[in-house]
Enzyme design. Structure first.
Site, PDB file in Angstrom:
ATOM      1  N   ASN A   1       9.500  17.404 -28.381  1.00  5.75           N
ATOM      2  CA  ASN A   1      10.867  16.975 -28.700  1.00  5.75           C
ATOM      3  C   ASN A   1      11.826  17.044 -27.512  1.00  5.75           C
ATOM      4  OD1 ASN A   1      13.394  16.905 -30.558  1.00  5.75           O
ATOM      5  ND2 ASN A   1      13.525  18.917 -29.575  1.00  5.75           N
TER       6      ASN A   1
ATOM      7  N   TYR B   1      16.568   4.987 -21.006  1.00  4.47           N
ATOM      8  CA  TYR B   1      16.243   5.967 -22.062  1.00  4.47           C
ATOM      9  C   TYR B   1      15.342   5.313 -23.121  1.00  4.47           C
ATOM     10  CZ  TYR B   1      16.936   8.829 -26.230  1.00  4.47           C
ATOM     11  OH  TYR B   1      16.728   9.575 -27.365  1.00  4.47           O
ATOM     12  N   SER B   2      15.736   4.118 -23.571  1.00  5.41           N
ATOM     13  CA  SER B   2      14.943   3.421 -24.601  1.00  5.41           C
ATOM     14  C   SER B   2      13.530   3.170 -24.117  1.00  5.41           C
ATOM     15  CB  SER B   2      15.578   2.084 -24.969  1.00  5.41           C
ATOM     16  OG  SER B   2      16.908   2.258 -25.330  1.00  5.41           O
ATOM     17  N   ALA B   3      13.393   2.877 -22.829  1.00 10.16           N
ATOM     18  CA  ALA B   3      12.052   2.615 -22.277  1.00 10.16           C
ATOM     19  C   ALA B   3      11.176   3.861 -22.387  1.00 10.16           C
ATOM     20  CB  ALA B   3      12.165   2.167 -20.817  1.00 10.16           C
TER      21      ALA B   3
ATOM     22  N   LYS C   1      11.436   6.127 -24.646  1.00 11.51           N
ATOM     23  CA  LYS C   1      11.160   6.349 -26.073  1.00 11.51           C
ATOM     24  C   LYS C   1      10.149   5.316 -26.596  1.00 11.51           C
ATOM     25  CE  LYS C   1      13.256   9.923 -26.185  1.00 11.51           C
ATOM     26  NZ  LYS C   1      12.751  11.187 -26.725  1.00 11.51           N
TER      27      LYS C   1
HETATM   28  N1  LIG Z   1      20.795  13.140 -30.790  1.00 12.18           N
HETATM   29  C1  LIG Z   1      20.409  11.890 -31.045  1.00 12.18           C
HETATM   30  O1  LIG Z   1      21.223  11.039 -31.460  1.00 12.18           O
HETATM   31  C2  LIG Z   1      18.969  11.491 -30.869  1.00 12.18           C
HETATM   32  C3  LIG Z   1      18.571  10.252 -31.409  1.00 12.18           C
HETATM   33  C4  LIG Z   1      17.252   9.864 -31.239  1.00 12.18           C
HETATM   34  C5  LIG Z   1      16.354  10.674 -30.576  1.00 12.18           C
HETATM   35  N2  LIG Z   1      16.764  11.857 -30.059  1.00 12.18           N
HETATM   36  C6  LIG Z   1      15.773  12.679 -29.347  1.00 12.18           C
HETATM   37  O2  LIG Z   1      15.734  13.953 -29.927  1.00 12.18           O
HETATM   38  C7  LIG Z   1      15.236  14.892 -28.984  1.00 12.18           C
HETATM   39  C8  LIG Z   1      16.093  16.152 -29.060  1.00 12.18           C
HETATM   40  O3  LIG Z   1      17.404  15.831 -28.674  1.00 12.18           O
HETATM   41  P1  LIG Z   1      18.690  16.463 -29.381  1.00 12.18           P
HETATM   42  O4  LIG Z   1      19.472  15.350 -29.955  1.00 12.18           O
HETATM   43  O5  LIG Z   1      18.319  17.585 -30.238  1.00 12.18           O
HETATM   44  O6  LIG Z   1      19.487  16.923 -28.080  1.00 12.18           O
HETATM   45  P2  LIG Z   1      19.828  18.376 -27.498  1.00 12.18           P
HETATM   46  O7  LIG Z   1      20.593  19.172 -28.488  1.00 12.18           O
HETATM   47  O8  LIG Z   1      20.425  18.107 -26.160  1.00 12.18           O
HETATM   48  O9  LIG Z   1      18.401  19.043 -27.332  1.00 12.18           O
HETATM   49  C9  LIG Z   1      17.545  18.768 -26.263  1.00 12.18           C
HETATM   50  C10 LIG Z   1      16.583  19.928 -26.143  1.00 12.18           C
HETATM   51  O10 LIG Z   1      15.649  19.622 -25.113  1.00 12.18           O
HETATM   52  C11 LIG Z   1      15.616  20.709 -24.194  1.00 12.18           C
HETATM   53  N3  LIG Z   1      15.297  20.172 -22.871  1.00 12.18           N
HETATM   54  C12 LIG Z   1      15.911  19.172 -22.201  1.00 12.18           C
HETATM   55  N4  LIG Z   1      15.314  18.988 -21.020  1.00 12.18           N
HETATM   56  C13 LIG Z   1      14.290  19.881 -20.952  1.00 12.18           C
HETATM   57  C14 LIG Z   1      13.307  20.175 -19.993  1.00 12.18           C
HETATM   58  N5  LIG Z   1      13.250  19.502 -18.831  1.00 12.18           N
HETATM   59  N6  LIG Z   1      12.413  21.159 -20.248  1.00 12.18           N
HETATM   60  C15 LIG Z   1      12.471  21.861 -21.414  1.00 12.18           C
HETATM   61  N7  LIG Z   1      13.381  21.616 -22.365  1.00 12.18           N
HETATM   62  C16 LIG Z   1      14.282  20.638 -22.139  1.00 12.18           C
HETATM   63  C17 LIG Z   1      17.000  21.353 -24.272  1.00 12.18           C
HETATM   64  O11 LIG Z   1      16.939  22.733 -23.955  1.00 12.18           O
HETATM   65  P3  LIG Z   1      17.294  23.437 -22.574  1.00 12.18           P
HETATM   66  O12 LIG Z   1      18.489  22.740 -22.016  1.00 12.18           O
HETATM   67  O13 LIG Z   1      17.558  24.849 -22.977  1.00 12.18           O
HETATM   68  O14 LIG Z   1      16.071  23.306 -21.745  1.00 12.18           O
HETATM   69  C18 LIG Z   1      17.271  21.207 -25.756  1.00 12.18           C
HETATM   70  O15 LIG Z   1      16.673  22.267 -26.462  1.00 12.18           O
HETATM   71  C19 LIG Z   1      15.243  14.202 -27.624  1.00 12.18           C
HETATM   72  O16 LIG Z   1      13.945  13.831 -27.262  1.00 12.18           O
HETATM   73  C20 LIG Z   1      16.082  12.953 -27.886  1.00 12.18           C
HETATM   74  O17 LIG Z   1      15.684  11.895 -27.054  1.00 12.18           O
HETATM   75  C21 LIG Z   1      18.054  12.287 -30.187  1.00 12.18           C
END
Ligand SMILES: NC(=O)c1ccc[n+]([C@@H]2O[C@H](COP(=O)([O-])OP(=O)(O)OC[C@H]3O[C@@H](n4cnc5c(N)ncnc54)[C@H](OP(=O)(O)O)[C@@H]3O)[C@@H](O)[C@H]2O)c1
Length: 274
Positions: A91, A157-159, A161
């Site tokens: 994730n 980003y979309s790419a 995903k």
């Molecule tokens: N929010 C949306 O609208 C949305 C929509 C579609 C998909 N997503 C996807 O959902 C997933 C989770 O995102 P979220 O919305 O929950 O955002 P978030 O609250 O920013 O969470 C991202 C998580 O990833 C961790 N992270 C980021 N880079 C990292 C790295 N290099 N190594 C280890 N951990 C890392 C962060 O923790 P640390 O900073 O502590 O490492 C955090 O726990 C992502 O893949 C995102 O693309 C989100």
């Protein structure tokens, strides 16, 4: 038939906030011991406390998903500390809000390293171990609705995903005979730190305006995505969607690229006029 998740462990990357944290807690509630990973240890420890409040064990692996050897460490933690590996929710990820022409190749590579290559490494190694041990399992990747269409300033980003989505499609077919499920998760706009992080990485300070351009009723809570992930763990399915409207739009966008162009141009005009 619904699967009993009690005692079956799951690795959750990006578990310090948002969707990952909510999913780790929801899995714990379902009886799953959890390996938690992210870079911010303090936040991760708070999530671990919440996991353990549900009477299951939490194991912490602090680090960047791109660190060498971290995927092995995550799998070993599941096996050595939680009694074996069952599921992975890959994730960890981030986005950006930049026109393609303002994105340089290093930024593209860095995003693919986290969102795609690290994800690939983890599910790839997990699948190998499960196959070698002749064990069933479930591998999930947190992709996005933007795997199926895109929006202006979200092309790169979309790419990443879309790449995750296609990997899941293929792995699902390849691993079915081994009893390993593979699912992609396609959240819509979810209220997490994601947008703040995206804005920061795009040189906009901490102020993302993305949420201002999305109707409030379309914005979901991370717990909503987490519940859908647990539902998929109980009753495996190829894709997890939390918005039927967005899923329908994704299908229409595939059917009619002209329609998608129209929507994107309108969105771009709105973004430019603030
Ligand atoms: N929010 C949306 O609208 C949305 C929509 C579609 C998909 N997503 C996807 O959902 C997933 C989770 O995102 P979220 O919305 O929950 O955002 P978030 O609250 O920013 O969470 C991202 C998580 O990833 C961790 N992270 C980021 N880079 C990292 C790295 N290099 N190594 C280890 N951990 C890392 C962060 O923790 P640390 O900073 O502590 O490492 C955090 O726990 C992502 O893949 C995102 O693309 C989100």
């Amino acid at each position: 038939m619904s699967r009993d998740l009690h005692g079956k462990s799951i690795i959750v990357t990006g578990a310090s906030s948002g969707i990952g944290a909510a999913t780790a807690i929801a899995c714990a509630k379902a009886g799953m011991p959890v390996v938690l990973n992210a870079r911010r240890e303090e936040k991760l420890r708070k999530v671990a406390d919440q996991v353990e409040r549900h009477g299951v064990k939490a194991a912490l692996v602090v680090g960047d998903v791109t660190d060498e050897g971290i995927s092995e460490r995550l799998l070993n933690a599941a096996e050595d500390e939680l009694g074996g590996l069952y599921a992975v929710f890959s994730n960890a990820g981030y986005g950006s809000e930049l026109p393609v022409l303002k994105t340089d190749l290093d930024q593209v590579r860095a995003m693919f390293e986290v969102n795609f290559f690290a994800s690939f490494e983890l599910v790839h190694l997990a699948a190998r171990r499960l196959v070698e041990d002749s064990k069933p399992g479930h591998l999930l990747m947190c992709s996005s609705c933007l795997a199926k269409f895109t929006m202006p300033w979200h092309g790169v980003y979309s790419a990443t995903k879309a790449a995750q989505n296609h990997l899941c499609l293929s792995m699902r077919a390849e691993l079915a005979a081994d009893g390993i499920e593979v699912s992609s998760v396609h959240p819509v706009t979810t209220a997490t730190e994601f947008f703040e992080q995206s804005a920061r990485r795009s040189g906009k300070g901490n102020d993302s305006d993305v949420l201002d351009h999305v109707p409030k009723w379309l914005i979901q809570k991370p717990e909503h995505v987490a519940a859908a992930v647990v539902k998929c763990l109980r009753r495996p399915k190829p894709e997890v969607w939390t918005s039927m409207l967005t899923r329908t739009f994704a299908a229409m966008a595939t059917f009619s690229p002209r329609l998608l162009d129209m929507v994107m141009r309108r969105q771009l005009r709105r973004m430019k006029t603030g």
